[in-house]
Every structure is written in structure tokens, then in C-alpha cells.
Design a protein around this motif. Structure first.
Motif, PDB file in Angstrom:
ATOM      1  N   GLN A   3       0.859  -1.186   0.000  1.00 24.78           N
ATOM      2  CA  GLN A   3       0.000   0.000   0.000  1.00 24.78           C
ATOM      3  C   GLN A   3       0.897   1.240   0.000  1.00 24.78           C
ATOM      4  O   GLN A   3       1.913   1.272   0.702  1.00 24.78           O
ATOM      5  N   LEU A   4       0.501   2.251  -0.766  1.00 24.57           N
ATOM      6  CA  LEU A   4       1.339   3.428  -0.975  1.00 24.57           C
ATOM      7  C   LEU A   4       0.557   4.694  -0.626  1.00 24.57           C
ATOM      8  O   LEU A   4      -0.602   4.838  -1.025  1.00 24.57           O
ATOM      9  N   VAL A   5       1.213   5.598   0.100  1.00 28.47           N
ATOM     10  CA  VAL A   5       0.595   6.878   0.456  1.00 28.47           C
ATOM     11  C   VAL A   5       1.560   8.000   0.097  1.00 28.47           C
ATOM     12  O   VAL A   5       2.662   8.089   0.655  1.00 28.47           O
ATOM     13  N   GLU A   6       1.120   8.850  -0.829  1.00 34.47           N
ATOM     14  CA  GLU A   6       1.940   9.960  -1.275  1.00 34.47           C
ATOM     15  C   GLU A   6       1.630  11.212  -0.451  1.00 34.47           C
ATOM     16  O   GLU A   6       0.492  11.412  -0.013  1.00 34.47           O
ATOM     17  N   SER A   7       2.644  12.067  -0.262  1.00 28.56           N
ATOM     18  CA  SER A   7       2.460  13.318   0.459  1.00 28.56           C
ATOM     19  C   SER A   7       3.515  14.319   0.024  1.00 28.56           C
ATOM     20  O   SER A   7       4.462  13.964  -0.689  1.00 28.56           O
ATOM     21  N   GLY A   8       3.340  15.568   0.463  1.00 36.57           N
ATOM     22  CA  GLY A   8       4.346  16.589   0.208  1.00 36.57           C
ATOM     23  C   GLY A   8       4.007  17.576  -0.891  1.00 36.57           C
ATOM     24  O   GLY A   8       4.761  18.521  -1.127  1.00 36.57           O
ATOM     25  N   GLY A   9       2.883  17.361  -1.566  1.00 34.27           N
ATOM     26  CA  GLY A   9       2.499  18.294  -2.615  1.00 34.27           C
ATOM     27  C   GLY A   9       2.046  19.626  -2.051  1.00 34.27           C
ATOM     28  O   GLY A   9       1.936  19.809  -0.836  1.00 34.27           O
ATOM     29  N   GLY A  10       1.794  20.569  -2.957  1.00 31.27           N
ATOM     30  CA  GLY A  10       1.333  21.879  -2.532  1.00 31.27           C
ATOM     31  C   GLY A  10       1.400  22.874  -3.661  1.00 31.27           C
ATOM     32  O   GLY A  10       1.609  22.510  -4.826  1.00 31.27           O
ATOM     33  N   LEU A  11       1.239  24.137  -3.299  1.00 30.17           N
ATOM     34  CA  LEU A  11       1.299  25.238  -4.256  1.00 30.17           C
ATOM     35  C   LEU A  11       2.659  25.909  -4.148  1.00 30.17           C
ATOM     36  O   LEU A  11       3.091  26.274  -3.046  1.00 30.17           O
ATOM     37  N   VAL A  12       3.326  26.070  -5.272  1.00 31.08           N
ATOM     38  CA  VAL A  12       4.664  26.660  -5.283  1.00 31.08           C
ATOM     39  C   VAL A  12       4.793  27.553  -6.514  1.00 31.08           C
ATOM     40  O   VAL A  12       4.153  27.296  -7.547  1.00 31.08           O
ATOM     41  N   GLN A  13       5.609  28.580  -6.401  1.00 31.43           N
ATOM     42  CA  GLN A  13       5.848  29.454  -7.543  1.00 31.43           C
ATOM     43  C   GLN A  13       6.826  28.811  -8.518  1.00 31.43           C
ATOM     44  O   GLN A  13       7.670  27.981  -8.120  1.00 31.43           O
ATOM     45  N   ALA A  14       6.720  29.184  -9.756  1.00 32.79           N
ATOM     46  CA  ALA A  14       7.657  28.695 -10.763  1.00 32.79           C
ATOM     47  C   ALA A  14       9.086  28.991 -10.320  1.00 32.79           C
ATOM     48  O   ALA A  14       9.381  30.073  -9.796  1.00 32.79           O
ATOM     49  N   GLY A  15       9.963  28.025 -10.513  1.00 34.65           N
ATOM     50  CA  GLY A  15      11.340  28.146 -10.082  1.00 34.65           C
ATOM     51  C   GLY A  15      11.592  27.606  -8.688  1.00 34.65           C
ATOM     52  O   GLY A  15      12.750  27.456  -8.278  1.00 34.65           O
ATOM     53  N   GLY A  16      10.528  27.307  -7.968  1.00 35.40           N
ATOM     54  CA  GLY A  16      10.648  26.794  -6.612  1.00 35.40           C
ATOM     55  C   GLY A  16      10.887  25.296  -6.558  1.00 35.40           C
ATOM     56  O   GLY A  16      11.074  24.641  -7.589  1.00 35.40           O
ATOM     57  N   SER A  17      10.874  24.768  -5.327  1.00 37.13           N
ATOM     58  CA  SER A  17      11.173  23.352  -5.098  1.00 37.13           C
ATOM     59  C   SER A  17      10.146  22.729  -4.167  1.00 37.13           C
ATOM     60  O   SER A  17       9.534  23.418  -3.338  1.00 37.13           O
ATOM     61  N   LEU A  18       9.978  21.431  -4.316  1.00 33.71           N
ATOM     62  CA  LEU A  18       9.164  20.631  -3.416  1.00 33.71           C
ATOM     63  C   LEU A  18       9.807  19.258  -3.301  1.00 33.71           C
ATOM     64  O   LEU A  18      10.492  18.800  -4.232  1.00 33.71           O
ATOM     65  N   ARG A  19       9.568  18.590  -2.163  1.00 35.02           N
ATOM     66  CA  ARG A  19       9.983  17.200  -2.030  1.00 35.02           C
ATOM     67  C   ARG A  19       8.766  16.355  -1.705  1.00 35.02           C
ATOM     68  O   ARG A  19       8.113  16.579  -0.673  1.00 35.02           O
ATOM     69  N   LEU A  20       8.506  15.396  -2.551  1.00 36.43           N
ATOM     70  CA  LEU A  20       7.399  14.470  -2.342  1.00 36.43           C
ATOM     71  C   LEU A  20       7.906  13.218  -1.643  1.00 36.43           C
ATOM     72  O   LEU A  20       9.051  12.805  -1.825  1.00 36.43           O
TER      73      LEU A  20
END
Length: 121
Positions: A3-20
Motif C-alpha cells: 500500500q502506498l501513500v503519497e504526500s508533500g504536494g502543494g502550491l509553489v511558484q515557478a522556479g521553486g522546489s518541493l519534495r514528495l
């Protein structure tokens, strides 16, 4: 079956970073090749990146090469997707899944709920 649960998404400006993050339970996570996929509104699901069960090899799609990096921590049963230099076209729901056929062949198992990434320009 894992079973898999994804997290870490969101709203970010262009050029920014996120870690899922993708947390796995059940199955033998440390023996699975894993991958990230994404689906934008009105489009088919697209391969993003994959990593072998040891973490020793990775493979990325052309659209994210040089900007996204996949990694894993088998002790935590988690696979990550570090996303840098984000663009508006990266906006999508992101999913992880088992890679049954290296490097892009996803398992026939069920998908998690995904995590929404929205990049504003």
C-alpha cells in the motif's frame, strides 16, 4: 500487496522546489523497484522517474531530467522525489508505484490517492 501513500504536494511558484514522499506498507518494499508518475488534467498518466530496489540506479523522463531526483530510504520504507526549478507544466497529481518492468513499466497494482502539485507562473 504493498500500500502506498503519497504526500508533500502543494502550491509553489515557478522556479521553486518541493519534495514528495511515498510511504509504503505491506509487501517487501526494499525488494521493489519504485517509480513516480504524474497526471495533469485532461492528460494521460506520465512516467516521471524510477529507482532500483537498491537505490543504485535511477532513470528519469526527458521532461524532468536535470530538475527532479528520485531517492529512497529502505529503512523507512519511503521513496522521495526532489523537484527543483519547477515549471507550470509540472502541475499534476503525482503518484508512486512499483516498477514491474524496468524502467517505466508500472505494476498492475492499485494506485494511491496521489498528491497535488500546483506550480504558479
Amino acid at each position: 500487496q504493498v500500500q502506498l501513500v503519497e504526500s508533500g504536494g502543494g502550491l509553489v511558484q515557478a522556479g521553486g522546489s518541493l519534495r514528495l514522499s511515498c510511504a509504503a506498507s505491506g509487501g517487501t518494499f526494499s525488494r521493489y523497484n519504485m517509480g513516480w508518475f504524474r497526471q495533469a488534467p485532461g492528460k494521460e498518466r506520465e512516467f516521471v522517474a524510477a529507482i532500483t530496489w537498491t537505490g543504485g540506479s535511477t532513470f528519469s523522463g526527458d521532461s524532468v531530467k536535470g530538475r527532479f531526483a528520485i531517492s529512497r530510504d529502505n529503512a523507512k520504507n519511503t521513496v522521495y522525489l526532489q523537484m527543483n526549478s519547477l515549471k507550470s507544466e509540472d502541475t499534476a497529481v503525482y503518484y508512486c508505484n512499483v516498477i514491474a518492468r524496468w524502467p517505466t513499466g508500472v505494476s498492475s497494482g492499485s494506485w494511491g490517492q496521489g498528491t497535488q502539485v500546483t506550480v504558479s507562473s
